[in-house]
Design an enzyme around this catalytic site. Structure first.
Site, PDB file in Angstrom:
ATOM      1  N   ASN A 112      -1.328   2.780   5.364  1.00  0.00           N
ATOM      2  CA  ASN A 112      -0.216   1.954   4.891  1.00  0.00           C
ATOM      3  C   ASN A 112       0.468   1.374   6.116  1.00  0.00           C
ATOM      4  OD1 ASN A 112       3.088   2.692   3.547  1.00  0.00           O
ATOM      5  ND2 ASN A 112       1.966   0.793   3.518  1.00  0.00           N
ATOM      6  N   GLY A 113       0.515   0.047   6.204  1.00  0.00           N
ATOM      7  CA  GLY A 113       1.147  -0.588   7.362  1.00  0.00           C
ATOM      8  C   GLY A 113       0.313  -1.754   7.837  1.00  0.00           C
ATOM      9  N   GLY A 164       1.242  -1.076  -4.663  1.00  0.00           N
ATOM     10  CA  GLY A 164       0.026  -1.885  -4.586  1.00  0.00           C
ATOM     11  C   GLY A 164      -0.740  -1.807  -5.889  1.00  0.00           C
ATOM     12  N   CYS A 195       0.768  -1.224   0.000  1.00  0.00           N
ATOM     13  CA  CYS A 195       0.000   0.000   0.000  1.00  0.00           C
ATOM     14  C   CYS A 195       0.814   1.297   0.000  1.00  0.00           C
ATOM     15  CB  CYS A 195      -0.979   0.052   1.159  1.00  0.00           C
ATOM     16  SG  CYS A 195      -2.010  -1.413   1.247  1.00  0.00           S
ATOM     17  N   TYR A 243      14.325  -2.622  -1.321  1.00  0.00           N
ATOM     18  CA  TYR A 243      13.465  -3.247  -2.321  1.00  0.00           C
ATOM     19  C   TYR A 243      12.185  -2.482  -2.681  1.00  0.00           C
ATOM     20  CZ  TYR A 243      10.352  -6.870  -4.225  1.00  0.00           C
ATOM     21  OH  TYR A 243       9.485  -7.568  -4.985  1.00  0.00           O
TER      22      TYR A 243
END
Ligand code: SF4
Length: 470
Positions: A112-113, A38, A12, A252
């Site tokens: 987000n998380g 996402g 996300c 990444y």
């Protein structure tokens, strides 16, 4: 970046804007630049100061807004979200931003998380009469906000956030303001920018470049940022914030053109490649990187080792999304469709193949095979991060421990499994030095839990069974 076949998935991205005459198109472009975080769903909620309007759907940003929906969204502020879901969790109800209406007004939120105590909070709320519409942990926060008993929405949010644990970059919006919050460990990135007289917030700074915004600063761990027609103000909801930003954002997840907490991701990756060359040199003819996320590290390895960097692997950019079935045969085909080895570069050569991670080992094995089929004489795999031995509970889908090859096999056993001539990983110290965050901060201010098993937050009994993540 071969997320969907690698087993390591971004989870996300959030974007917000307030004080601009065209917030919805700006949010659209912002989300577009966060698409790598996402691809399962996207949504935007816009506020005109009196009411909220939402559009969201399954798919990529340009698919969700493919019929000009954005042209009917007017206002002064907007929040948006791109979502990745775990298998079986693709469901329009879970696509964010979530919007809740009550007599006192509406509340939109995007996250987000991952909240590590979401399940126990949800059970507690259900016992008290709450009914949930989604399987998203984000909805738990909406219920806590609405039940807080405070009048003012800022107090409601602050109160709710003292009860949730884990990783979150939250974007909230009510009719007359936008509110952003970052967890006390600042596990996920969240930056503030300026666009004209307005403010923008984004999971990554690459969105600012696309929309022409200028970078202002980071949202601090445990900080609540409130933006309305009066401007921006800041409040704190945690008395002991301690940054532990996700190391994998540098390795990444984030785009190379983003700065994560003021460190450029491409430069950090290049430096990780240099560290890797120092720690694990090898005699070879050519260095190549697995596109896209390992290219920067491969350039760094080549620079440090003096071995020329070449494009030995090419990503096919026009495959579109393939819904890869979990059968072996189709997975093999999936890699071939997405990646090709360049015979003219690798044939008869000793190749150093740089990648940023090995999760299950299956993708690495296929890439080594591709290189050998294209005539590589030797394949030496070098990974620009330490072995991932522990699951992530903070919103990154790294599977369970038993699926992580490094948690059950030695480096030599992994080398054998992927068919490489040699295999080496960067050390934890090399990772910290390469990223270059201040050593004065405890734990260098970064989360290393998937490598070391030392989690920056408490891990709750329900953490092994997280809610639908985001
Ligand atoms: S456990 Fe790993 S992937 Fe998860 S937040 Fe920490 S460093 Fe990032």
């Amino acid at each position: 970046m071969l997320a969907e076949i690698k087993g390591l998935n971004e989870e996300c991205g959030v974007f917000g804007i307030w004080g601009h005459k065209d917030p919805a198109p700006i949010a659209y472009y912002g989300l577009h630049s966060l698409q790598h975080r996402g691809q399962e769903g996207a949504g935007i909620v816009v506020s005109d100061g009196e009411k909220l309007k939402t559009h969201k759907g399954m798919g990529l940003v340009n698919e969700v807004f493919g019929k000009g929906e954005i042209n009917d969204m007017y206002g002064k502020g907007a929040i948006g979200h791109v979502r990745y879901t775990t298998a079986g969790g693709s469901n329009l109800l879970n696509v964010q931003p979530l919007v809740f209406n009550s007599q006192k007004g509406s509340l939109a939120l995007a996250h987000n998380g991952n909240l590590v105590n979401a399940t126990s909070l949800k059970h507690q709320l259900e016992r008290q009469g709450s009914i949930f519409q989604t399987t998203s942990d984000t909805e738990v926060v909406a219920h806590l906000i609405k039940r807080s008993g405070f009048e003012d929405v800022v107090d409601q949010i602050k109160n709710a956030l003292t009860m949730v644990k884990g990783a979150y970059a939250f974007m909230f919006m009510v009719e007359d303001k936008l509110i952003a919050a970052l967890d006390p460990n600042g596990l996920r990135p969240l930056s503030i920018g300026r666009l004209g007289d307005g403010y923008v917030l984004s999971s990554e700074t690459c969105a600012f470049d696309i929309i022409g915004a200028t970078y202002e600063r980071e949202v601090e761990p445990g900080e609540l940022v409130i933006i309305d027609d009066e401007g921006l103000r800041s409040e704190r909801f945690s008395s002991s914030p301690k940054r532990a930003i996700c190391s994998m954002e540098y390795v990444y997840f984030a785009r190379p053109d983003s700065n994560v907490d003021q460190i450029n991701v491409h430069q950090a990756r290049k430096s990780l490649g240099k560290q890797l060359a120092q720690e694990h040199p090898i005699e070879a003819d050519v260095v190549t990187g697995v596109p896209d996320s390992s290219i920067s590290a491969a350039i760094g390895y080549a620079e440090q080792s003096g071995i020329p960097y070449e494009l030995g692997l090419i990503k096919n950019r026009y495959v579109g999304r393939t819904f890869i079935q979990p059968s072996q045969e189709l997975r093999e085909q999936g890699v071939k469709m997405k990646l090709s080895a360049v015979r003219g570069v690798v044939e008869g050569k000793r190749v150093v193949m740089i990648d940023d991670s090995i999760v299950r080992g299956t993708t690495s094995r296929r890439i080594v095979k591709l290189l050998r089929e294209a005539g590589a004489k030797e394949v030496h795999v070098r990974i620009s991060a330490p072995p991932i031995k522990n699951p992530c509970f903070y919103g990154i889908d790294t599977s369970t421990s038993s699926e992580l090859i490094a948690s059950v096999k030695t480096v030599e056993e992994i080398r054998e499994e992927i068919g490489a001539d040699t295999l080496e990983f960067l050390s934890v110290e090399g990772l910290m030095d390469g990223i270059g965050r201040s050593k004065e901060m405890e734990n260098c201010g970064q989360c290393l839990a998937c490598f070391t098993g030392q989690y920056p937050t408490e891990i709750y009994p329900d953490t092994d069974h997280p809610q639908e993540k985001c």
